[in-house]
Design an enzyme around this catalytic site. Structure first.
Site, short mmCIF file in Angstrom:
data_model
loop_
_atom_site.label_atom_id
_atom_site.label_comp_id
_atom_site.label_asym_id
_atom_site.label_seq_id
_atom_site.Cartn_x
_atom_site.Cartn_y
_atom_site.Cartn_z
N CYS A 236 14.76 65.11 6.91
CA CYS A 236 14.56 65.56 5.53
C CYS A 236 13.20 66.22 5.34
O CYS A 236 13.09 67.23 4.64
CB CYS A 236 14.75 64.39 4.57
SG CYS A 236 16.48 63.88 4.49
N GLU B 280 18.01 64.11 0.02
CA GLU B 280 17.08 65.24 -0.02
C GLU B 280 17.78 66.54 0.40
O GLU B 280 17.61 67.58 -0.23
CB GLU B 280 15.89 65.00 0.94
CG GLU B 280 15.03 63.79 0.59
CD GLU B 280 15.48 62.54 1.35
OE1 GLU B 280 16.69 62.29 1.45
OE2 GLU B 280 14.60 61.81 1.83
N CYS C 157 13.01 60.76 5.83
CA CYS C 157 13.09 60.69 7.29
C CYS C 157 12.60 62.03 7.86
O CYS C 157 12.35 62.98 7.12
CB CYS C 157 14.51 60.39 7.75
SG CYS C 157 15.63 61.80 7.67
N HIS D 154 21.96 63.40 3.61
CA HIS D 154 20.94 62.61 2.93
C HIS D 154 20.71 63.19 1.53
O HIS D 154 20.97 64.38 1.30
CB HIS D 154 19.64 62.63 3.72
CG HIS D 154 19.63 61.71 4.91
ND1 HIS D 154 18.47 61.25 5.49
CD2 HIS D 154 20.65 61.14 5.60
CE1 HIS D 154 18.77 60.45 6.51
NE2 HIS D 154 20.08 60.38 6.61
#
Lengths: 153, 153
Positions: free
Chosen positions: B85, B54, B82, B52
């Site tokens: 993260c 992040e 999410c 992801h």
């Protein structure tokens, strides 16, 4: 729980311990029961807070399958996963997670979330706890004892 | 919110979009306001559900600082993080996270957790929402429109 899996997780935790990391080990197992991902905690050595055992085992499994989707796979770890790892498990579509020992400080299953919250956040994830024979606890106690004596010396 | 940061996040999201990934971009900023980590979503390209925006921004920042502790740093991302993260942000000791747009499906701040739950899980983390000018939403809508037309063709 299959003895080979328990032993592999214990060996991985031991590898972390030898490298002076918190002794946590994890494996990803496919639908046939074959271990396709292994990982142990490597935060300090790799200077990266995302290098938890679970994430490293997931990364190895996805590399092996050449797919980010680990449907029909399960993850086994000796210590209750943190929120990041539980999120990574769910994001990878792993169907089941099994852990041996609670982590009151960072655990995100029994320690910091309720069953209702878990069901809402991870509706498809099966969560199991297999009571540890004492190996995980003994290794963790040894680790923190050494850490304390190192700090006070 | 500093215009340079907003523009960098937008550019990173655009980089994801160009690579046919969900257009999410994130930066880690140090105490002096300097961007020390950049990331965009790369799940499909890297075949890894942990890639992801992040997490990638955090990994770049920790590599740059040679430390897993990102104390006094903050993270800015265009879409609500999410659970994985948010866990990675907290594990890295990032002090503040700012996002622009809610993610009803996977967002773990306003979308799937209550303020009381967040306070319990992440007591030290400051969470801010800066209302998006529409750029993030437009890019996401364009992405999902293309995805639908591709699937139906």
């Amino acid at each position: 729980m299959d003895k080979t899996i328990v032993n592999t997780v214990a060996k991985l935790a031991q590898s972390a311990f030898v490298k002076k990391e918190v002794p946590i080990g994890a494996v990803v197992i496919d639908a046939q029961g074959i271990i396709i991902g292994r990982g142990y905690n490597r935060i300090h050595g790799h200077k990266d807070a995302t290098e938890h055992a679970e994430v490293r085992a997931i990364k190895q499994a996805t590399k092996r399958l050449r797919d980010w989707r680990l449907d029909n796979c399960q993850l086994v770890v000796n210590v209750e996963p943190c929120l990041m790892c539980l999120g990574a498990i769910a994001n990878s579509r792993i169907g089941q997670v099994t852990y041996f020992l609670a982590d009151p400080a960072f655990g995100s299953i029994e320690s910091r979330l309720t069953l209702a919250q878990l069901k809402k956040l991870f509706p498809k994830l099966i969560i199991k706890k297999v009571v540890d024979t004492g190996e995980t606890k003994a290794l963790l106690q040894q680790f923190f004892k050494q850490l304390r004596s190192k700090r006070s010396s």
